[in-house]
Design a protein around this motif. Structure first.
Motif, mmCIF file in Angstrom:
data_model
loop_
_atom_site.group_PDB
_atom_site.id
_atom_site.type_symbol
_atom_site.label_atom_id
_atom_site.label_comp_id
_atom_site.label_asym_id
_atom_site.label_seq_id
_atom_site.Cartn_x
_atom_site.Cartn_y
_atom_site.Cartn_z
ATOM 1 N N ASN B 22 -17.914 27.864 -26.798
ATOM 2 C CA ASN B 22 -19.122 27.279 -27.369
ATOM 3 C C ASN B 22 -19.131 27.500 -28.878
ATOM 4 O O ASN B 22 -19.967 28.236 -29.412
ATOM 5 N N CYS B 25 -22.243 27.378 -31.424
ATOM 6 C CA CYS B 25 -23.382 28.282 -31.391
ATOM 7 C C CYS B 25 -23.285 29.325 -32.500
ATOM 8 O O CYS B 25 -22.479 30.246 -32.446
ATOM 9 N N ALA B 267 -28.938 27.951 -32.153
ATOM 10 C CA ALA B 267 -28.145 28.141 -30.941
ATOM 11 C C ALA B 267 -27.682 26.782 -30.459
ATOM 12 O O ALA B 267 -28.070 25.749 -31.013
ATOM 13 N N ALA B 268 -26.828 26.779 -29.468
ATOM 14 C CA ALA B 268 -26.388 25.515 -28.862
ATOM 15 C C ALA B 268 -26.312 25.756 -27.368
ATOM 16 O O ALA B 268 -25.245 25.873 -26.782
ATOM 17 N N TYR B 269 -27.503 25.851 -26.763
ATOM 18 C CA TYR B 269 -27.537 26.214 -25.353
ATOM 19 C C TYR B 269 -27.049 25.068 -24.456
ATOM 20 O O TYR B 269 -27.377 23.904 -24.669
ATOM 21 N N CYS B 273 -23.572 28.410 -20.571
ATOM 22 C CA CYS B 273 -23.895 29.692 -21.196
ATOM 23 C C CYS B 273 -24.261 30.733 -20.117
ATOM 24 O O CYS B 273 -24.014 31.922 -20.290
ATOM 25 N N CYS B 277 -22.690 34.144 -21.430
ATOM 26 C CA CYS B 277 -23.357 34.818 -22.535
ATOM 27 C C CYS B 277 -24.606 35.550 -22.056
ATOM 28 O O CYS B 277 -25.420 35.005 -21.311
ATOM 29 N N ALA B 280 -28.238 34.086 -22.359
ATOM 30 C CA ALA B 280 -28.503 32.766 -21.775
ATOM 31 C C ALA B 280 -29.957 32.562 -21.329
ATOM 32 O O ALA B 280 -30.522 31.496 -21.564
ATOM 33 N N CYS B 283 -32.043 31.913 -24.449
ATOM 34 C CA CYS B 283 -31.769 30.608 -25.075
ATOM 35 C C CYS B 283 -32.219 29.471 -24.160
ATOM 36 O O CYS B 283 -32.666 28.430 -24.634
HETATM 37 S S1 SF4 Z 1 -26.642 31.726 -24.560
HETATM 38 FE FE1 SF4 Z 1 -27.498 31.334 -26.557
HETATM 39 S S2 SF4 Z 1 -26.435 32.690 -27.933
HETATM 40 FE FE2 SF4 Z 1 -25.258 32.625 -26.062
HETATM 41 S S3 SF4 Z 1 -23.751 31.010 -26.438
HETATM 42 FE FE3 SF4 Z 1 -25.444 30.040 -25.400
HETATM 43 S S4 SF4 Z 1 -26.759 29.302 -27.007
HETATM 44 FE FE4 SF4 Z 1 -25.370 30.739 -27.961
#
Ligand code: SF4
Lengths: 528, 349
Positions: B22, B25, B267-269, B273, B277, B280, B283
Motif C-alpha cells: 500500500n 499510504c 491514509a489510503a484505506y 489493510c 496493518c 486498519a 482507518c
Molecule cells: S490501515 Fe491505515 S495506516 Fe494502515 S495501511 Fe491502511 S490506510 Fe494506511
C-alpha cells in the motif's frame, strides 16, 4: 462487482441494513442438513480440536480433543466424527428412484437405454464459512489414505474403522463444493452473500458474525455497529464476544484459556500414568475427567455462537422462495452423491492424491459449464439477476408490437415469423445474433434481423413451432406479450441430465483407473 | 515523534512487504518510518486490532525450524539438493546490536564467497534503508554456494500437501522473501563474485507429518513489484515536514491529541489493510465516516468514474446530482432503474 451490486452495497451503507441481491433462493436447502462447526489446532495441519455437529439445532453433538498432539485422542475424535457423519450419509443411500438413461453397450457398441439408480435425495453438509470447506477437504485428505487394522494388519498406527471411509466422503464433498451452483456442501457465508449485499467489503463478508449483523441486526442498531461488535468486542478477560467461526481459534483464546487448560490436563495425566496403585490411579482418573470437562466446556463456548449463527443463516435463506431451477441443479448433486455411493460400494480405492491430466481437464471443463449454466439459470429464475445481465447487454425485456408470418425458403417451408419488439434495454446485438426466451420451461430461439428505430427491433423466430407448415398453437408470441430474451443459452449442456464426467462410476467405464495409492508416511511423532 | 520513552520498533520483512502493498499510504509510511508501535497506537485511539500469535502455532513454528536446521545443516542442504555438502561452514553471526549483527553478516557473506565453500548462515541480519529509515531484516537462513550464489531460505510451518501449499500463504512468503533478496542484493553489490538467486527455497512440513519438504519459489515478480513500490514511498522526512507543529505519536499523550496527529497524515484505506496493518480499524472507521467508497473495495473507484463517496454515487444514481451525459452517471442511472424495476417486479418493495 457489477454496478447493480455496488449500488446494493451503497444502499446498505445508507440504510444500515443489508439489501437484497436476489429475489429467490438460488441454493438448495435440505430439510435436514447436517451442520458442522469444526475447530482446528493453530499451526497444526489436520489436527482437529473440536466440533459441534448434528441435524438438530437444539442438540448438537460436541466432539473435542483434550490434547491435539496425542494421536490416540485425535483418532478417537475422528472415529466419533465418522460415527456422527456416516450414518447420516448412508441413510440417503438406499432411498432410490430408477431412471432411464442412454448408454453405450459394451459389446455391440450400440446406443442403448439402461435403468440406473438415482438417490431420491442427497445429504447436505453446511459449515460456517469457506475456511470450513477447506477444512473438510483437508480432513478428507488426511483420512482417506489411512489404513485400518482390517485393511492392513501390519499398519504401524492403524486408524479406527470407518475413518478412511469418512475421509473419502469428505473428499468427495470437498471436491463437489468446487462445482459452481452445487449445494452438497455449503458455507453459510456463501449462502448469505449470494442473496444479500452488506455495507462492508466482500473481505469482511467472510466473517459470519459480521455478515449476520448486517442482514439481521438487532432492533435499533445499525449493521455497521453490530458488525463491529461481532468483529472486535472483547470481554474483560480479553475474549472475543463473538468468537471466530473457525476452524481457526482466536489466539487470545488459545493463549489465555485453552493452553492453561491443556497444561493442567497434561499434568494430571502424567500423575495418573505414574500412579503407584489402583486407588491413586482412580483418584487421578477422576481429576483427569474434570480436566477434560473443562477443555470441553471451553471449546463449546467457542463453537456454540457459530452453531447458532449457521442455523440463523439457514433460517434467513429459507425465507426466500426457492428458484425454479434450483431443483435441476440439485438433481446433479444427487447424481454426484449416487455416483460416489456406487464407487464406495464397488470397493474402488480412495480418490488419488492428484488428478491425472485428463481428469483434471475434464473437471475444469465441467466446472466451466456449470458456471455458465448457473449464471443462466439464476438469471432466468430471478428478475434481479436478470437485471444485471440486461445492464451488461446480455438480455433484454420488452413487448411484442407486431407479428408478421413468414416462412423459410426451402422445399418444405417452415414457419419463421418476424416479431417487431420494443425494448428500453440495450442488448449487444449484431447481425443474426441468436437470442433465447423460455417457452414452457424450454428455450426457444430467434435471431436478430435489424433495428427499425431506436428501441424497436425485428427478430425472426427460428424453432419450437412444430413440424407443420403453420406454427403450433401458443408457440408464437402475440402482439402485446412481454418477453425476456437472453443472448446466452439457457441450458448449457442440453439433453438429459447426465452425471458429470467425473461422476461416472467405474461400473460405467468411469474415470481412468487408479491403483490404490500407498498410505501417507507416518512417523512415530507426526506432530511437533 | 514517537515520544522519548518509547523504543523505536524496527521494520521487519513482513512490515516492509505490507508497506510495499500500500505505497500510497503516507500514514503508514510515517508511523513505520518513525518506529511507532502501531498496535499500541491503535489501542490508544480506541480501535485495537487483535494481535499476537497462538502459542500452539508459535511452538510448532520454532520446533519445525529447529528440526529443519538440525544435524549441522545437513537436512537443509539436502532439501537444497546438495547431497554431500563437504566442509559446510556454519559461521557464528553473533554480535552486539542490529548494526553489529548486520556488519558481522556482511563479513561472513564476503568470506564465504571468497572461500568458495558451502556456507549456511543461520538467522543472518540484513540492513535496508527504506524511505529514509533503517530496517533490519532477519531471514531464517541464507546459503552461500561455492560458485558465489546466495540463496534465501524461508521456513514456514504451514503444510505442503501433495506437493502444493496454500497459494495465499505461499504468496505472502514470497513477498516477504523478496524483501530479503532485495536487502541481500545490496550486500552482494559490494562483494566480488557474489550473486543473489532470484528464487528462494521455501521449506514446509510435508503432508501431515513433521518431516520437511521444500520447493523452489521464483520471486522475480514479487521482487520487481516490491522494488517499484518501495521506491514510490515518500521519504519519511518529507511526510514529517508536512505535520502540524507539535504533532506527536507519543503514546503518553491524550487520545484526542493522538487522534489529531494521526488524522493529519493522509491514509489510503482499503479492505486489504485489515490483514496487513494494525491501524486498519481506525482507518476504516474514518473512511466510513467520510463515506469513502474505497472502504468497500479498492477496485470500486475505477468503476465509478470520478465519484468517490457513497452519497455522491447514490445521488447520481437517483438523478439528484451529476451530469447525465457523463457515461459513469448514465450507467449508474440505468443500473439503479433496472435494480428498482426488478425488485418491484418481484414484489420486494
Ligand atoms: S490501515 Fe491505515 S495506516 Fe494502515 S495501511 Fe491502511 S490506510 Fe494506511
Amino acid at each position: 462487482m457489477s454496478l447493480i451490486t455496488t449500488l446494493a452495497r451503497l444502499e446498505a451503507v445508507e440504510s444500515g441494513r443489508a439489501s437484497p441481491l436476489a429475489t429467490v433462493r438460488h441454493r438448495q436447502l435440505s430439510e435436514h442438513p447436517l451442520v458442522l462447526v469444526p475447530l482446528t489446532t493453530a499451526g497444526e495441519a489436520g489436527a482437529p480440536l473440536g466440533a459441534l455437529i448434528g441435524t438438530d439445532r437444539q442438540q448438537p453433538r460436541l466432539l473435542t480433543v483434550a490434547q491435539p498432539r496425542d494421536r490416540e485422542l485425535r483418532f478417537a475424535f475422528l472415529a466419533e466424527l465418522a460415527d456422527a457423519v456416516l450414518p447420516y450419509l448412508e441413510a440417503y443411500g438406499d432411498d432410490v428412484e430408477l431412471v432411464e438413461r442412454n448408454a453405450t453397450d459394451a459389446e455391440s457398441g450400440k446406443r442403448i437405454k439402461e435403468e440406473v439408480e438415482l438417490c431420491a435425495d442427497a445429504p447436505q453438509l453446511i459449515v460456517p464459512g469457506r475456511a470450513g470447506i477447506d477444512f473438510v477437504r483437508l480432513l478428507g485428505r488426511s483420512m482417506r489414505f489411512r489404513r485400518t487394522v482390517e485393511q492392513d494388519p501390519d499398519a504401524a498406527y492403524p486408524a479406527p474403522p470407518h475413518v478412511p471411509l469418512l475421509g473419502r466422503w469428505l473428499t468427495h464433498y470437498g471436491e463437489r463444493a468446487r462445482v459452481p451452483g452445487s449445494s452438497l456442501l455449503l458455507a453459510a457465508t456463501d449462502l448469505l452473500n449470494r442473496h444479500w449485499a452488506t455495507g462492508q467489503s466482500s473481505l469482511e463478508d467472510q466473517h459470519l458474525g459480521a455478515l449476520l449483523a448486517w442482514i439481521d441486526p438487532a432492533e435499533g442498531e445499525s449493521g455497521a455497529q453490530a458488525a463491529l461488535r461481532a468483529e472486535s468486542y472483547r470481554d474483560p478477560r480479553g475474549q472475543l464476544v463473538c468468537p471466530p467461526a473457525g476452524p481457526a481459534t482466536d489466539p487470545a483464546f488459545d493463549n489465555r484459556l485453552l493452553a492453561p487448560a491443556v497444561e493442567a490436563y497434561d499434568r494430571v495425566r502424567q500423575r495418573w500414568q505414574a500412579a503407584q496403585d489402583g486407588d491413586e490411579a482412580d483418584s487421578w482418573m477422576g481429576e483427569l475427567a474434570i480436566a477434560e470437562r473443562e477443555i470441553r466446556r471451553l471449546l463449546r463456548t467457542q463453537m456454540e455462537p457459530t452453531w447458532h449463527s449457521v442455523w440463523r443463516a439457514i433460517d434467513l435463506a429459507r425465507e426466500l422462495p426457492e428458484g425454479a431451477r434450483v431443483a435441476d441443479r440439485w438433481t446433479r448433486d444427487r447424481w454426484s452423491f449416487t455416483a460416489h455411493r456406487d464407487r464406495v460400494r464397488a470397493g474402488e480405492p480412495p480418490q488419488p492424491r492428484r488428478d491425472d491430466a485428463v481428469t483434471a481437464a475434464r473437471k475444469l471443463a465441467s466446472r466451466e459449464t456449470a458456471q455458465a449454466q448457473l449464471e443462466a439459470q439464476e438469471a432466468l429464475d430471478d428478475p434481479l439477476v436478470l437485471a444485471g445481465r440486461r445492464l451488461s447487454g446480455e438480455a433484454f425485456i420488452g413487448e411484442v408490437t407486431d407479428v408478421v408470418m413468414a416462412w423459410s425458403e426451402s422445399k418444405r417451408p417452415a414457419p419463421r415469423p418476424l416479431l417487431t419488439f420494443h425494448t428500453d434495454d440495450r442488448p449487444h446485438l449484431g447481425e443474426r445474433t441468436k437470442v433465447y426466451r423460455s417457452l414452457d420451461g424450454k428455450p426457444q430461439s430467434a435471431e436478430f434481423v435489424r433495428y427499425e428505430t431506436d428501441g424497436v427491433l425485428v427478430l425472426r423466430l427460428t424453432d419450437r413451432m412444430g413440424r407443420a407448415k403453420d406454427p403450433a398453437e401458443g408457440s408464437v408470441p402475440e402482439k402485446g406479450d412481454r418477453i425476456a430474451w437472453t443472448l446466452f443459452e439457457h441450458d448449457q449442456r442440453g439433453g438429459p441430465k447426465l452425471p458429470d464426467p467425473e461422476e461416472t462410476p467405474w461400473t460405467h467405464g468411469g474415470p481412468p483407473g487408479t491403483d490404490a495409492e500407498s498410505p501417507d508416511l507416518i512417523t512415530p511423532e507426526d506432530l511437533l | 515523534m514517537r515520544g522519548p520513552a518509547a523504543r523505536p520498533r524496527p521494520l521487519d520483512a513482513r512490515a516492509l512487504a505490507a508497506l510495499a502493498a500500500n505505497p500510497g499510504c503516507k500514514r503508514r509510511a510515517l508511523l513505520d518510518g518513525a518506529g511507532v508501535d502501531k498496535g499500541a497506537l491503535a489501542a490508544a485511539l480506541g480501535s485495537p486490532m487483535a494481535s499476537g500469535q497462538s502459542q500452539f502455532a508459535f511452538m510448532r513454528g520454532n520446533a519445525f525450524e529447529a528440526r529443519v536446521k538440525s544435524d549441522g545443516g545437513a537436512e537443509l542442504m539436502r532439501l537444497l539438493g546438495v547431497a554431500d555438502p563437504t566442509g559446510l561452514q556454519l559461521p557464528d553471526l553473533s554480535a552486539a546490536g542490529p548494526d553489529g549483527r548486520a556488519a558481522r553478516t556482511a563479513l561472513a557473506l564476503r568470506e564465504a564467497t571468497t572461500a568458495k565453500e558451502w556456507t549456511l548462515l543461520d538467522h543472518p541480519m540484513l540492513a535496508l534503508e527504506v524511505a529514509g529509515s533503517p530496517a533490519y531484516l532477519e531471514p531464517d537462513a541464507v546459503v552461500v554456494h561455492p560458485d558465489g550464489q546466495w540463496t534465501v531460505v524461508e521456513i514456514k510451518s504451514f503444510p505442503m500437501i501433495d506437493a502444493s501449499a496454500d497459494a495465499a500463504k505461499v504468496g505472502a512468503a514470497a513477498r516477504q522473501a523478496a524483501v530479503y533478496v532485495l536487502a541481500l542484493e545490496q550486500v552482494a553489490a559490494r562483494t566480488e563474485g557474489a550473486q543473489v538467486a532470484q528464487s528462494v527455497l521455501l521449506v514446509c512440513p510435508k503432508d501431515f507429518s513433521n518431516l520437511p519438504t521444500a520447493s523452489v519459489v521464483d520471486v522475480r515478480k514479487q521482487l520487481s513489484v516490491t522494488r517499484r513500490q518501495l521506491s514510490r514511498l515518500t521519504r519519511v522526512e518529507d511526510i514529517a515536514a508536512t505535520l502540524p507543529q507539535g504533532a506527536t505519536f507519543d503514546l503518553e499523550r491524550s487520545g484526542d491529541e493522538l487522534m489529531a496527529a494521526v488524522d493529519s497524515v493522509s491514509a489510503a484505506y482499503a479492505p486489504d489493510c485489515l490483514a496487513a496493518c494494525e491501524m486498519a480499524f481506525h482507518c476504516r472507521a474514518a473512511a466510513r465516516t467520510d463515506g469513502d467508497i474505497s472502504a468497500l473495495g479498492r477496485s470500486l473507484r475505477g468503476e465509478l468514474g470520478g465519484l468517490t463517496t457513497g452519497s455522491a454515487v447514490l445521488a447520481a444514481a437517483r438523478g439528484e446530482a451529476g451530469d447525465p451525459r457523463d457515461p459513469a452517471v448514465a450507467a449508474l442511472r440505468r443500473a439503479a432503474a433496472l435494480r428498482a424495476g426488478a425488485l418491484e417486479a418481484a414484489g420486494c418493495r
